[in-house]
Design an enzyme around this catalytic site. Structure first.
Site, PDB file in Angstrom:
ATOM      1  N   LYS B  80       0.860  -1.186   0.000  1.00  0.00           N
ATOM      2  CA  LYS B  80       0.000   0.000   0.000  1.00  0.00           C
ATOM      3  C   LYS B  80       0.897   1.237   0.000  1.00  0.00           C
ATOM      4  CE  LYS B  80      -3.737   1.931   2.901  1.00  0.00           C
ATOM      5  NZ  LYS B  80      -4.599   1.634   4.073  1.00  0.00           N
ATOM      6  N   SER B 155      -9.357   1.295   3.149  1.00  0.00           N
ATOM      7  CA  SER B 155      -8.539   2.102   2.266  1.00  0.00           C
ATOM      8  C   SER B 155      -7.443   1.328   1.544  1.00  0.00           C
ATOM      9  CB  SER B 155      -7.883   3.224   3.064  1.00  0.00           C
ATOM     10  OG  SER B 155      -7.015   2.683   4.066  1.00  0.00           O
ATOM     11  N   SER B 179      -9.442  -0.912   7.492  1.00  0.00           N
ATOM     12  CA  SER B 179      -8.960  -0.757   6.118  1.00  0.00           C
ATOM     13  C   SER B 179      -8.152  -1.913   5.544  1.00  0.00           C
ATOM     14  CB  SER B 179      -8.144   0.527   6.003  1.00  0.00           C
ATOM     15  OG  SER B 179      -8.970   1.646   6.102  1.00  0.00           O
TER      16      SER B 179
END
Lengths: 65, 467
Positions: B80, B155, B179
């Site tokens: 990420k 996310s 997330s």
């Protein structure tokens, strides 16, 4: 971008104090929504705590930590 | 040869160790798959093909010399884009940090590379791990491989979409209000938020210091345990890092659930929020299955979901604002509209509100731990419904908060999202398995027993080509 809605005097004062003038200029509606959202959540905090209810200040998930 | 795209870490690792599969061949195959399909999915913010192929060649030479490092050796993975890689920008998917070149690897990056993992690139996220699917950022939002018209959760959106799409078998996500588990739920994969302090956050852009967790995202439970074995452990560079003993998380995977005491928190998804009927039924079916496998299922009541959600939100926004204040004052135009609005809410909490929320947190944690006292794990919902269409902003906004993940950021408990099947529209369904602090091994054990009996994790989406 302008917004013709009436500002809350309290919001206007806070925005001035916390230095978010640029954001207010850019997106006053976003600030109003954010202010309303914060107010809504704050109203849901329980009113009373026991004196012994300390903040989870330095958070540890278990005794092993 | 099996389809390389959907080899598990466990399967690929055996082939790599026995030199029946070359790390270079494997990495090239997955990069080619991304060439063909990522134009429609937007998983990657930054491909790192040269770095990946160098690492793959190094792994090949090491394995050839008999220097096999373990099950991550030669395995491609993605990060990420809030996780640092030395010499590479960590953008947080935001214009604010477009030129933010990292000076060193994050601890999770370092551990994965040291274990021989092959980093293929940096992945899409919601802006600063907070916004939502947004179309006003420098990069487009990731899309769901099961149906690209739908969002993939967030996310850690690129991490979930990329693992589900077969671009890599492993990715790192982060989880402050859900997330890791949200994209895992939305894309039909396994996502673990381990106990707070279990995985180092050093070198990861913070969202909310006391709620942030770093976690592995994989297609199977065993793979997830393999990855946690690599990334878990004390790190003095992270002030929240625990000194807890680290077991081998794969050791008890096949022990089954016979005799285990499994709680089910139904009121989260039947009373506090009403889940989509297919989502709720899948959890009931899972409970029945675990009972047939020999577990004792007990209904458990804890504080209302809304209490956890509100407490989480006040703490999260207050801490996030402390990080973003200067940028929001000086560069508000450089945020996307969604993230900007959400962060701004943090400006309006006073110190006393934050402290009260922390006291509330203490009460909620104590109550939850009491409810868990004579249980091994609890199961409950993750999302209340399958993912909404990504371009339907109102529906995305309505459904995103309809989740039961935030409680376990407050409690710091290990919590894992596992697939529970598919909706009638073909979108993934999911539930959470939640354990006691530092007992990730038990969460994996229950997850693996459920996975073995259902095999949902062996289903994969059919991807369209970009060209």
């Amino acid at each position: 971008m302008t917004d013709t809605r009436n500002d809350s005097p309290e919001l206007a004062r806070m925005v001035e104090e916390i230095g978010l003038g640029k954001l207010k200029e850019l997106s006053p509606q976003a600030l109003e929504k954010a202010w309303a959202a914060a107010g809504r959540l704050k109203s849901e905090i329980p009113g009373e705590f026991a004196l012994s209810d300390e903040p989870a200040h330095v958070y540890r998930a278990g005794r092993e930590a | 040869m099996t389809d390389l795209a959907y080899l598990t870490i466990s399967e690929a690792s055996a082939l790599l160790r026995d030199r029946k599969l070359s790390p270079v061949e494997y990495t090239e195959a997955l990069l080619k798959r991304a060439d063909a399909h990522d134009g429609l999915l937007n998983v990657y913010i930054r491909r790192m093909d040269d770095v990946a192929l160098d690492a793959a060649r190094r792994a090949e030479a090491e394995i050839a010399r008999g220097e096999w490092k373990g099950p991550m050796h030669g395995i491609p993975f993605g990060l990420k884009d809030i996780v640092d890689v030395e010499g590479v920008p960590t953008t947080a998917h935001s214009k604010i940090l477009a030129d933010n070149v990292a000076k060193s690897d994050a601890e999770v990056t370092r551990r994965l590379r040291e274990a021989g993992g092959v980093l293929t690139g940096k992945l899409a996220t919601h802006e600063f791990a907070l916004g939502g699917p947004s179309f006003d950022l420098p990069w487009p939002p990731a899309r769901n491989p099961w149906n690209r018209d739908h969002h993939p959760g967030g996310s850690s959106s690129g991490s979930g979409a990329g693992v589900a799409a077969g671009f890599f078998p492993a990715a790192i996500g982060t989880d402050t209000g859900g997330s890791v588990r949200n994209p895992a739920s939305c894309t039909g994969i396994v996502g673990m938020k381990a106990t707070y302090g279990r995985v180092s956050r050093a070198g990861v852009i913070p969202l909310a210091f006391s709620l942030d967790h770093v976690g592995p995202m994989t297609r199977t439970v065993e793979d997830n345990a393999i990855m946690l074995n690599v990334i878990a452990g004390h790190d003095p560079a992270d002030p929240g890092s625990a000194r807890a003993e680290k077991p081998d998380f794969t050791a008890g995977l096949e022990k089954g659930v016979k005799g285990l005491r499994i709680g089910i928190i139904r009121h989260f998804y039947t009373r506090d929020l009403e889940a989509d009927p297919e989502m709720a039924q899948a959890i009931e079916d899972a409970a029945s299955l675990l009972a047939r496998e020999g577990a004792e299922i007990r209904e458990v009541k804890v504080a209302p979901l809304q209490d956890f959600a509100t407490c989480n939100r006040i703490i999260l926004m207050s801490e996030a604002y402390a990080i973003h204040e200067k940028w929001l004052q000086e560069r508000p135009r450089d945020y996307g509209a969604l993230c900007r609005e959400r962060i701004a809410a943090g400006a309006f909490y006073r110190a006393v509100d934050y402290i009260k929320a922390l006291r509330w947190r203490g009460v909620l944690v104590r109550q939850f731990n009491e409810a868990m006292a004579d249980l091994d794990v609890v199961i409950t919902a993750s999302s209340m419904e399958p993912p909404a269409p990504i371009e339907h902003a109102e529906e995305v906004e309505r459904t995103y908060p309809r989740q039961a993940r935030a409680p376990f950021n407050l409690t710091g408990s290990p919590a894992m999202a596992v697939p529970t099947g598919f909706s009638s529209a073909g979108m993934p369904l999911s539930m959470q398995i939640v354990g006691k602090p530092f007992d990730e091994a038990m969460v994996y054990r229950v997850g693996r027993a459920y996975e073995r009996a259902t095999n949902w994790t062996s289903r994969h989406p059919t991807l369209a080509s970009a060209a």
